[in-house]
Write an enzyme that holds these catalytic residues in place. Sequence first.
Site, PDB file in Angstrom:
ATOM      1  N   ARG A  96       0.833  -1.207   0.000  1.00 41.74           N
ATOM      2  CA  ARG A  96       0.000   0.000   0.000  1.00 41.74           C
ATOM      3  C   ARG A  96       0.868   1.258   0.000  1.00 41.74           C
ATOM      4  O   ARG A  96       0.542   2.242  -0.664  1.00 41.74           O
ATOM      5  CB  ARG A  96      -0.916   0.005   1.228  1.00 41.74           C
ATOM      6  CG  ARG A  96      -1.715   1.285   1.316  1.00 41.74           C
ATOM      7  CD  ARG A  96      -2.793   1.246   2.372  1.00 41.74           C
ATOM      8  NE  ARG A  96      -3.411   2.569   2.507  1.00 41.74           N
ATOM      9  CZ  ARG A  96      -4.340   2.865   3.398  1.00 41.74           C
ATOM     10  NH1 ARG A  96      -4.780   1.949   4.238  1.00 41.74           N
ATOM     11  NH2 ARG A  96      -4.849   4.079   3.456  1.00 41.74           N
ATOM     12  N   ASN A 150     -10.381  -3.914   0.276  1.00 42.54           N
ATOM     13  CA  ASN A 150     -10.479  -2.852  -0.724  1.00 42.54           C
ATOM     14  C   ASN A 150      -9.682  -3.203  -1.969  1.00 42.54           C
ATOM     15  O   ASN A 150      -8.747  -3.992  -1.883  1.00 42.54           O
ATOM     16  CB  ASN A 150      -9.935  -1.538  -0.136  1.00 42.54           C
ATOM     17  CG  ASN A 150     -11.042  -0.785   0.568  1.00 42.54           C
ATOM     18  OD1 ASN A 150     -12.201  -0.900   0.190  1.00 42.54           O
ATOM     19  ND2 ASN A 150     -10.664  -0.023   1.594  1.00 42.54           N
ATOM     20  N   CYS A 172     -18.416  -1.671   3.568  1.00 45.54           N
ATOM     21  CA  CYS A 172     -17.623  -0.476   3.814  1.00 45.54           C
ATOM     22  C   CYS A 172     -18.244   0.284   4.968  1.00 45.54           C
ATOM     23  O   CYS A 172     -19.463   0.267   5.161  1.00 45.54           O
ATOM     24  CB  CYS A 172     -17.628   0.389   2.548  1.00 45.54           C
ATOM     25  SG  CYS A 172     -16.697   1.909   2.742  1.00 45.54           S
ATOM     26  N   HIS A 202     -17.039   4.014  -1.985  1.00 44.88           N
ATOM     27  CA  HIS A 202     -16.204   5.230  -1.860  1.00 44.88           C
ATOM     28  C   HIS A 202     -16.613   6.301  -2.877  1.00 44.88           C
ATOM     29  O   HIS A 202     -15.837   7.213  -3.177  1.00 44.88           O
ATOM     30  CB  HIS A 202     -14.706   4.888  -1.971  1.00 44.88           C
ATOM     31  CG  HIS A 202     -14.216   4.080  -0.809  1.00 44.88           C
ATOM     32  ND1 HIS A 202     -12.900   3.803  -0.572  1.00 44.88           N
ATOM     33  CD2 HIS A 202     -14.906   3.475   0.207  1.00 44.88           C
ATOM     34  CE1 HIS A 202     -12.788   3.061   0.515  1.00 44.88           C
ATOM     35  NE2 HIS A 202     -13.994   2.852   0.997  1.00 44.88           N
ATOM     36  N   TYR A 256     -14.716  10.486   0.529  1.00 47.15           N
ATOM     37  CA  TYR A 256     -13.817  10.183  -0.584  1.00 47.15           C
ATOM     38  C   TYR A 256     -14.077  11.070  -1.801  1.00 47.15           C
ATOM     39  O   TYR A 256     -13.231  11.148  -2.684  1.00 47.15           O
ATOM     40  CB  TYR A 256     -13.943   8.717  -0.996  1.00 47.15           C
ATOM     41  CG  TYR A 256     -13.211   7.775  -0.075  1.00 47.15           C
ATOM     42  CD1 TYR A 256     -11.905   7.387  -0.356  1.00 47.15           C
ATOM     43  CD2 TYR A 256     -13.804   7.306   1.080  1.00 47.15           C
ATOM     44  CE1 TYR A 256     -11.227   6.520   0.484  1.00 47.15           C
ATOM     45  CE2 TYR A 256     -13.139   6.445   1.935  1.00 47.15           C
ATOM     46  CZ  TYR A 256     -11.841   6.056   1.635  1.00 47.15           C
ATOM     47  OH  TYR A 256     -11.174   5.208   2.471  1.00 47.15           O
TER      48      TYR A 256
HETATM   49 MN    MN Z   1     -14.401   1.387   2.584  1.00 45.25          MN
END
Ligand code: MN
Lengths: 442, 442, 442, 442
Positions: A96, A150, A172, A202, A256
């Site tokens: 990540r 994710n 989520c 998101h 987001y």
């Molecule tokens: Mn999420």
Amino acid sequence: MTKGIKIVTIGGGSSYTPELVEGFIKRYDELPIRELWLVDIPEGQEKLNIVGALAKRMVEKAGLPIEVHLTLDRRAALKDADFVTTQFRVGLLDARAKDERIPLKYGVIGQETNGPGGLFKGLRTIPVILEICKDIEELCPDAWLINFTNPAGMVTEAVLRYSNIRKVVGLCNVPIGMRMGIAKALDVDASRVQVDFAGLNHMVYGLNVYLDGVSVLPQVVEAMADPSNAMTMKNISGLSWEPDFLRGLGVIPCGYHRYYYKTSEMLAEELEAAETKGTRAEVVKQVEKELFELYKDPNLAIKPPQLEKRGGAYYSDAACNLINSIYNDKRDIQPVNTRNNGAIASIEDDSAVEVNCVITKEGPKPIAVGDLPVAVRGLVQQIKSFERVAAEAAVTGDYNKALLAMTINPLVPTDKIAKEILDEMLEAHKEYLPQFFQPVEA
Amino acid sequence: MTKGIKIVTIGGGSSYTPELVEGFIKRYDELPIRELWLVDIPEGQEKLNIVGALAKRMVEKAGLPIEVHLTLDRRAALKDADFVTTQFRVGLLDARAKDERIPLKYGVIGQETNGPGGLFKGLRTIPVILEICKDIEELCPDAWLINFTNPAGMVTEAVLRYSNIRKVVGLCNVPIGMRMGIAKALDVDASRVQVDFAGLNHMVYGLNVYLDGVSVLPQVVEAMADPSNAMTMKNISGLSWEPDFLRGLGVIPCGYHRYYYKTSEMLAEELEAAETKGTRAEVVKQVEKELFELYKDPNLAIKPPQLEKRGGAYYSDAACNLINSIYNDKRDIQPVNTRNNGAIASIEDDSAVEVNCVITKEGPKPIAVGDLPVAVRGLVQQIKSFERVAAEAAVTGDYNKALLAMTINPLVPTDKIAKEILDEMLEAHKEYLPQFFQPVEA
Amino acid sequence: MTKGIKIVTIGGGSSYTPELVEGFIKRYDELPIRELWLVDIPEGQEKLNIVGALAKRMVEKAGLPIEVHLTLDRRAALKDADFVTTQFRVGLLDARAKDERIPLKYGVIGQETNGPGGLFKGLRTIPVILEICKDIEELCPDAWLINFTNPAGMVTEAVLRYSNIRKVVGLCNVPIGMRMGIAKALDVDASRVQVDFAGLNHMVYGLNVYLDGVSVLPQVVEAMADPSNAMTMKNISGLSWEPDFLRGLGVIPCGYHRYYYKTSEMLAEELEAAETKGTRAEVVKQVEKELFELYKDPNLAIKPPQLEKRGGAYYSDAACNLINSIYNDKRDIQPVNTRNNGAIASIEDDSAVEVNCVITKEGPKPIAVGDLPVAVRGLVQQIKSFERVAAEAAVTGDYNKALLAMTINPLVPTDKIAKEILDEMLEAHKEYLPQFFQPVEA
Amino acid sequence: MTKGIKIVTIGGGSSYTPELVEGFIKRYDELPIRELWLVDIPEGQEKLNIVGALAKRMVEKAGLPIEVHLTLDRRAALKDADFVTTQFRVGLLDARAKDERIPLKYGVIGQETNGPGGLFKGLRTIPVILEICKDIEELCPDAWLINFTNPAGMVTEAVLRYSNIRKVVGLCNVPIGMRMGIAKALDVDASRVQVDFAGLNHMVYGLNVYLDGVSVLPQVVEAMADPSNAMTMKNISGLSWEPDFLRGLGVIPCGYHRYYYKTSEMLAEELEAAETKGTRAEVVKQVEKELFELYKDPNLAIKPPQLEKRGGAYYSDAACNLINSIYNDKRDIQPVNTRNNGAIASIEDDSAVEVNCVITKEGPKPIAVGDLPVAVRGLVQQIKSFERVAAEAAVTGDYNKALLAMTINPLVPTDKIAKEILDEMLEAHKEYLPQFFQPVEA
Ligand SMILES: [Mn+2]
Ligand SMILES: [Mn+2]
Ligand SMILES: [Mn+2]
Ligand SMILES: [Mn+2]
């Protein structure tokens, strides 16, 4: 399910596991779990041992007859499971960190879900999840797959399009966080607030907000337009919205959305963070390190309060409520990622959407919202285009499709930079992307 | 139409008019024009006189009985017209220069059609075109409105949604230019090449390409991927595409797609041009000045070859072919802007699209393409969202909607900069935007 | 196609063949046919010989270098064909007579296309056409399959859903007949009349009618409402419409709509005919017998005028015009059966519809009509439901699906009678329905 | 709603009212009704007095502080209502008897909802309901309109299309009856059975059936295919289905589907009943007469058990559960008639459908089902076509549209008979159809 529920958690060594265990313990009366299998890979053995030991202490302290099993043998664990939750991270936080840092070198936000970082997270994750789907089909065909990994939207899309599993839900904590934030902004108890959620993971909007059944959407828009009030989340910047933009939008964006409606500011923040405190992955890595130190304490038998810094607020609630409602046929409304089925007009029926659903024993049933407001339809469609092309690239290992996905992502300004980022990231993640480096069989 | 056709050209003083007149002269046998009315506003009187005199000389030299009328009285001209063409420019090139320069100050491309500049061109133009529609309804209800004024997609959308005129077509020379470019890239005569066009104005794709009826799409993609071969247009940069991006895309983008798929490079070019040779409007202004000097020459009785530098290649052909096919019920295929009617699946039936149509006496009939490839659906939807919100802002004068349109435009990176650009541009164009500065009556 | 066109006509021994040959001869300048292969089955050998000899005489008399081949070897004929036309009849007219007579015993119209008779014609025909498709795929993959075999809509649907052939067009002379009838009713030359056709095969509507490009729909509705004027066809009753029903409908039905909007009267007519002159198949059988006597005449070298009694007016024109427009990329508008692709909103994209198309070298491209008028949407959908379930039954041999198709057909009043008719017809056609009587392999 | 709920029941003198009152009394703890206004017209005064007195005795016996008001002044009653229920019958049972008897003279089933009788019930009812809507808009704009008046689908469609009221729900006891019947067929408690309902009013299908969350659809189909088991309703014939037809259909039809899938048998039954015991209206009239005799008894203070013969099983439950769930935001699933909003793919978003909804304080939210099985899409679309054309005729008084609606109804075999039935029924119901006999103002 005669003798209680069997739950298998893939990526069981995650720092989030105590959240989940706490949620299960709290709901034991309704949700009688017989076995909880925490599964991980050899590289995760140490964390699995630490978290697993904590989980066992938590169960023991609660005095409940839940068997906690730790294993590296996924197939053994899956046999006859009732629910399979996935919270694994291919390549761990180091991957990540690369997802975040490499794009920044090119002046592009990494964004680990719907951005270039999310593309690579998807490329690494989707082949693994599809392998898990094959195992489920064989070993526990009646199980529900509850995916937390994710990019949850892209992963759900891939499962719907490229596996035979239909009992899949993507989860989520963003919508529940929005609802809590709205309740706080209105200064009322969250139980009185309902939100019509619709969009993608998101990329979800609150199309309407009700207080005690009466629409208070304009008041909520005004509350959000007040900079001092802006709802936010631990892991997203609290940058405030242009009030008149929100008024024009007329619906509630999620945190987001800042990546798309405030790209410049978000980029500036991420560049600065990368230079100072580190990217989100790097921060989280440190937090996790501290968490695992805590978890090791043999006297700890509860979820440590420090876990909340990790950013997964309401995570356990979202997961446990979903499992609870499926198991007990609760028929309550929860926003989840599921097959659209016509619920949002401009998205294909067979694509994944994040939308309010009634959660039944037969699974989530999406509530039809007609169409999204015209102003948001474009951006939503664009992320859906991205998710679909990315999923195709993940399955086929087609370089051109990967470049296409990267280029059409709204955070990426040009095909040329897209190619530079793509090439560097492919190289950086090479070990997790065999489909791009090995000949695919016909 | 018993005694020949009456054509009214609004914005008749435009430098393009000789193109049009040449096209009419060439096609007189099929298209027997009786009267050509060139209409302009007082500020355009001088240009109108110059261009009108040239037009009269051209007609005289051709020995044709076409009456050329020059007038500032639009309503007198419209009476009983058969075709009304619109090529006016509210605020002239000075306004366009502001559309280009102001966004650049904020690091944003102006883009006079689907960008921030296009938003303002729409805000200035749409109220005028809707006034013209009312006049048409009253004075020549059977006339066809052929709109060349940009942003042609947004203007067609506004006419379809906010007027009673249904006999409207939006026209652009981009598709014909693509077809010519493809023929050149294949080194074949253009008459052998057919392209399935679909999308929006300045956002149109070639979904398939046929040479003598056989698909040659992959060859065309490869030809375009060759940097030395890139098709281009006078008024758009010739920046070449990433070959693998094009291969992944699998369909043919238009020149304007560079603004969206190569944003950084286009911005860099425009910034540099603004510092050196001037923005496109400023260059055009100089070209026009020179053109009008030429037009004044009483010995000139043909379209001067220098007009081709102006950027309107195939413009006259596109316009005259359309009028010809409507008038003579030619039933040939031309790509125009018209009501979608289901031709493109993910666009509303009642929105404007740019798509191959059969051109009949009853107007254009769109050919159904099913849906666009998934990878391009998002960007197309986003521009459609932009066009619709912009048209709504133009009609209502709603500041918040204007800010919303600016923010959701894919060239604009953030709501904050959107607001700054919006505010500066509203002020700069104040005299042409009464709807934002006067109270609108209920 | 370098040395001229190769056409293969399956069911070449049909009495219609001289029509087709005449059409090819008339168009030889544009359509240079090199080889015409007439294919039939052993039972059709005698007719094939008679018709084939006539065809050869016709070609010879015309002085054209078209080779006419007669064969029972379908695969030999198909090799490298450019166009394959299908006009065969599984079980010959005797089977059609059963399709008509058996339902009548139960008080139900047989209707050989969209009725119970059509169901059985489909059950017999579809497996054969799918075999032909496999041969085409192997032997002449670039060929166009032009299907005249009824039920043409159901057959086209089956080819689109259950074969890999995409170059398929279903053809019918009903729309051209409607256009001719309308022209006659208006007393104008047919070339001045255009009709917006949309619907399904034998369930097609004229949504609008233009005379010289101007809508004359209301006048045509009034003309049709005049009983003395009613447009009709040789093979369909001339029963007149209730004038106010037509006015309410507001669009132009085809002759076959009488089966659905005038069921009682049509049933009465068919019952009476069955008792007196015989069913349509029986009449046709006699006509054909006489035709073949004529065909045998070694001095006959033209299409005999008596063929017109057969009911196939405009048949040759429809077929030859279609082939001509594909071959020469004529890009004219013709109503044919093709993949919907969004042209009619309430029909699935991948279903067959009968709709105006531009006929290009790449095939027919359907013109988008938006949606059908609300009043006709239901009946059209019902026939589409019938066609799809029938095609599924034809492919699978599933008895329950065949009964479902029979019951949902609008001519069949009840599931009980549906079963009785189905059972008797299955038995009567047993030899042509192996899929219902042999175990289907998994 | 601070001081308790105000309910207004239009058609309050109906024999069903005691059902409703019993339901309210049973639920008083959750549903604190303060005022119940029973409204009727002068012709209904006597019945209103009888039923109203019984209602008052019932409330008194229950010891509840519900005020029961009887009035002929609709507008006075509506002021500030919370819920308006409509159960009136324009022309009373005599009109329904004509709806049934007149078509039978022509060999056509009357069918008081989706047949010719339903057309006339709609023509009489829709103008009245639209007047009520105007009153609601003015006098109680926040009220929910709960319509029980048949044809409930057509009435809901008309309210959605021709009024400004959006808080409208159409209600029917058919789905709840199906669920009960299925539970009985499976020999399980109804609470364990869930059905995915979708379609139109009296044209609703059970797309899936779950027992304890597991699909048992095939078992239910088999149970229904067993003639001894066939689920039925008091007011619909118990004619059994062809087992193989049901197997082919694969979903659960409702009782009213017999009119369309078993038309001959239903017609025979109705003809026989008309000759012997009388039509349904005539039987009900006798039942009602007896009921009102019972209601007059001053010692009666409960709903008399004889009411169950009336045919409204679960009626009170359906109505009270709906009101209860709206009032208390119960968010349970109930099948009701509401705006489609995309829930059923092939029906327009803005049309009424009968579909499972989550019942919230904000109203019903339909669950997206994607599309109906292909085999049933046609019939459903046909009834929707009928409902829409009928609603248009009701509002405009357009004779041609009324004839169109009559002709396209699947129970009516021909335009000629349609006209005969229409003309006789228009004359018979003249006094209730002013829109067809008075000039409508422009
Ligand atoms: Mn999420
Ligand atoms: Mn253009
Ligand atoms: Mn035909
Ligand atoms: Mn009902």
